[in-house]
Structures are given as C-alpha cells and as structure tokens.
Design an enzyme around this catalytic site. Structure first.
Site, PDB file in Angstrom:
ATOM      1  N   GLY A  10       0.982  -1.075   0.108  1.00 52.52           N
ATOM      2  CA  GLY A  10       0.035   0.045   0.086  1.00 52.52           C
ATOM      3  C   GLY A  10       0.966   1.202  -0.113  1.00 52.52           C
ATOM      4  N   GLY A  11       0.672   1.946  -1.025  1.00 49.33           N
ATOM      5  CA  GLY A  11       1.635   3.135  -1.090  1.00 49.33           C
ATOM      6  C   GLY A  11       0.893   4.383  -1.122  1.00 49.33           C
ATOM      7  N   ASP A  34       2.168  -1.489  -4.757  1.00 48.13           N
ATOM      8  CA  ASP A  34       0.766  -1.183  -4.707  1.00 48.13           C
ATOM      9  C   ASP A  34       0.159  -1.812  -6.109  1.00 48.13           C
ATOM     10  OD1 ASP A  34      -1.914   0.493  -4.541  1.00 48.13           O
ATOM     11  OD2 ASP A  34      -0.792   1.737  -3.278  1.00 48.13           O
ATOM     12  N   ALA A 122      -4.220  -2.030   8.327  1.00 48.64           N
ATOM     13  CA  ALA A 122      -5.619  -1.877   7.833  1.00 48.64           C
ATOM     14  C   ALA A 122      -6.617  -2.042   8.648  1.00 48.64           C
ATOM     15  CB  ALA A 122      -5.524  -2.349   6.436  1.00 48.64           C
ATOM     16  N   ASN A 123      -7.699  -1.257   8.712  1.00 47.81           N
ATOM     17  CA  ASN A 123      -9.027  -1.624   9.346  1.00 47.81           C
ATOM     18  C   ASN A 123      -9.980  -1.985   8.774  1.00 47.81           C
ATOM     19  OD1 ASN A 123      -8.388  -0.114  11.916  1.00 47.81           O
ATOM     20  ND2 ASN A 123      -7.975   1.818  10.778  1.00 47.81           N
ATOM     21  N   HIS A 178      -9.004  -1.885  18.757  1.00 45.41           N
ATOM     22  CA  HIS A 178      -8.810  -0.423  18.253  1.00 45.41           C
ATOM     23  C   HIS A 178     -10.054   0.167  17.564  1.00 45.41           C
ATOM     24  CE1 HIS A 178      -6.842   2.814  16.305  1.00 45.41           C
ATOM     25  NE2 HIS A 178      -6.899   2.499  15.239  1.00 45.41           N
TER      26      HIS A 178
END
Ligand code: APR
EC number: 1.1.1.37
Length: 311
Positions: A10-11, A34, A122-123, A178
């Site tokens: 992921g960029g 990416d 990541a969420n 979180h």
C-alpha cells in the site's frame, strides 16, 4: 551484515510516510508496493524520496513496484493496503471492502514473503490482522496489528497538553481493540512516575480518555477525504524498528491471545515485547473489576466483527 529490506504493501498516505521514515532512520531498503493502477504513485514517491535522501545523506533506497516478486525476501512487511474511513463511518464499515484486499495481500505474503515479520495497519484492525494470520499461515509471533502505539501516543499527547509538561515523561497504557471502546488504563499511566490520577482532575481525565478513544474519528472529521497518516506511520515504524534492531521494547499492539486476559484465539491489544523474535512476550496486567468490565466490552466488539469474517 546484509542491509535489511522493508516491504510496504500500500503506497497511499500512510505508505508514503512509512517509506520516508524508514529511509530517514536508515532501517533498510524499501519496496513501496501497490496495485497496477497506482504504479505512477509508488514510482513517483520512490523517486521523490530517493532525491531528498541526498539532502540528509542516508543510504537506503526506495523502489516503487507493482510486482510481488520485488517484495520477496522482506524482513519486515507493513500492510496499509485498504480504504480509509470517510466522515461518519466506523472502522467496521470498512470490513467488506478491506477484507477483499486483505485476502489478496495475505495470499501473496504466504507465497512471496513467508518469513517476514508482518505488521498490519488496515482497518478494522483486529479483524484484519486475524484474517491475515489465518490466510498467510504465519507463525503467531510474526504477525501483529498496529493500533496501541498510536492510541497510547494520542493519550500521551493530550496528557502532556493538559499539564503543559514534556511528552517525554508521560507513560501511558491503552489496552483492547482499536475501536471507540478501547481501554486507556488511567491507573497505570504516569507523568515522571507520578500516577495521572494524582495530577489531573477526574472529569478532565475522563475527557482525555474520551478524546483518545475517538482520536481517529476526530482526524477523519477534519481531513474529510481519509484518515490519520503521520501518526500511524510513525507508530508502525517504532514496532518495525524494535524488531529489526532487536530492541525488545514493550509496545502495545494486537497479538494472538491464548488465554491472557481470559481471551483465546483472537487478536487483541496488549503490551507486547517486540524483538528479533517478533512478538517475544505478551504481557498481562492485573486489572480491577471496572477495568475488566471495560476490557470485556471492547473484546465483545472485536469478537462480533471477527466472528463475521468469512475466510
Ligand atoms: N494491494 C496493494 N495495495 C492496495 C491494494 C492491494 N490489493 N488495494 C488497495 N491498495 C492500495 C491503494 O491503491 C492505495 O494506494 O492501498 C493504498 C491505501 O492508501 P490510502 O487510500 O491513502 O489509505 P491510507 O490513509 O494509507 O490508509 C490505509 O490504513 O489506517 C488504515 O483505515 C486505514 O484501512 C486504511 C489503511
């Protein structure tokens, strides 16, 4: 010794800041990965950062790539592939879209970098790191979720501001998932060794706890098009650095619990010792009844999301 290699999956906003911090700290060479649609983005960020490395004279380089083969052999991987929140969204609202992305990323980690120490950002955090662990079939000590370092860092920031004191002397602990019911442990937080409860009035402390819990949403409301990126990047780098340099720092993070805090088989935020062995220890804290209840509430939220994950 061989130069270390850091794979950033992921960029985007966090990925770019991770790349910059990694080379500025001379942690190792970076591959900023990416999807093909973002090839120009990662190649551009790599070139931009390599050009500024002359200013400060650091020797690590960034390569932008859309080919998983370039990620192979990474010592550390940090995952920020995924969609960030927009105003009004909860982290759980990202589950479907980010789980699809995580399935792709985790399968590729399994194939190309099975020996890396993998930090997920990541969420929804606790569910995504669970999916990562299951799909990539990583050893439990080599996979962790980054949330606690950021959550404690937010808490410390608000405490230092409230007391107009140096942030260096603030120690704080946040446990749990979180999400908005994370558990800042006021009783275990200190300034220069003095418990917070002796320094800040109860109502003010409650306001700080609430602001910490909603710290992510406060930034989403301001940015409007995405979520926090400087804080998440710096916090993930602290974990990566402790692993790469075998610092054995005690940092809060989401690790696989196997009975600690009465939880078994879920990733959940706890103080972790991170060194060359990855997650070398999960530290347990003695909690009173109200702390236990707050932690149980946070766990039920995490459990609900994780149990809805179809792998
Ligand atoms: N593989 C690799 N990268 C991917 C993939 C994939 N399958 N799918 C998407 N990406 C990339 C996007 O192309 C984008 O460049 O992930 C990047 C995400 O960057 P941003 O949209 O800028 O998001 P960012 O702010 O960095 O946050 C990323 O971290 O904190 C969490 O909730 C946040 O889940 C979000 C993630």
């Amino acid at each position: 010794t061989r130069k270390k290699k850091i794979g950033l999956i992921g960029g985007g906003q966090i990925g770019g800041n991770l790349a910059l911090l990694a080379v500025q700290k001379n942690l190792g060479d970076v591959v900023l990965f990416d999807i093909p649609a973002a090839e120009g983005l990662v190649k551009g960020k790599a070139l931009d950062i390599n050009q500024l490395s002359a200013v400060d004279g650091y020797d690590c380089r960034v390569t932008g790539s859309t080919d998983w083969k370039d990620v192979a052999g990474s010592d550390v991987i940090i995952i920020t592939a995924g969609v960030p929140r927009k105003p009004g969204m909860s982290r759980e609202d990202l589950l479907d879209i980010n789980l699809k992305i995580m399935k792709d990323v985790a399968a590729n980690i399994k194939q190309h970098a099975p020996n890396a120490f993998v930090i997920n950002v990541a969420n929804p955090l606790d569910a995504m790191v669970f999916a990562l662990y299951k799909i990539a079939e990583l050893p439990k000590n080599m996979v962790v979720g980054m949330a606690g370092v950021l959550d404690t860092s937010r808490f410390k920031c608000f405490v230092a501001e409230a007391l107009n004191t140096s942030i260096r002397d603030v120690e704080a602990l946040v446990l749990g998932g979180h999400g908005d019911d994370m558990v800042p442990l006021v009783r275990h937080s200190t300034v220069g060794g003095v418990p917070l409860t002796e320094l800040i009035a109860k109502d003010k402390l409650e306001a700080i706890v609430k602001r910490t819990r909603e710290g992510g949403a406060e930034l989403v409301a301001l940015y409007k098009t995405g979520s926090a990126y400087f804080g998440p990047a710096a916090s993930s780098i602290a974990m990566a650095e402790s692993f790469l340099l075998d610092r054995k720092r005690v940092l809060p993070g989401a690790a696989l619990l196997e009975g600690q805090y009465g939880i078994n088989g879920y990733f959940f935020g706890a103080p972790l010792q991170i060194g060359a062995g990855g997650v070398e220890k999960v530290i347990t804290v003695q909690l009173d009844d109200s702390e236990k209840a707050a932690l149980e509430k946070s766990f039920q939220s995490v459990k609900k999301t994780v149990d809805s994950v179809k792998l």
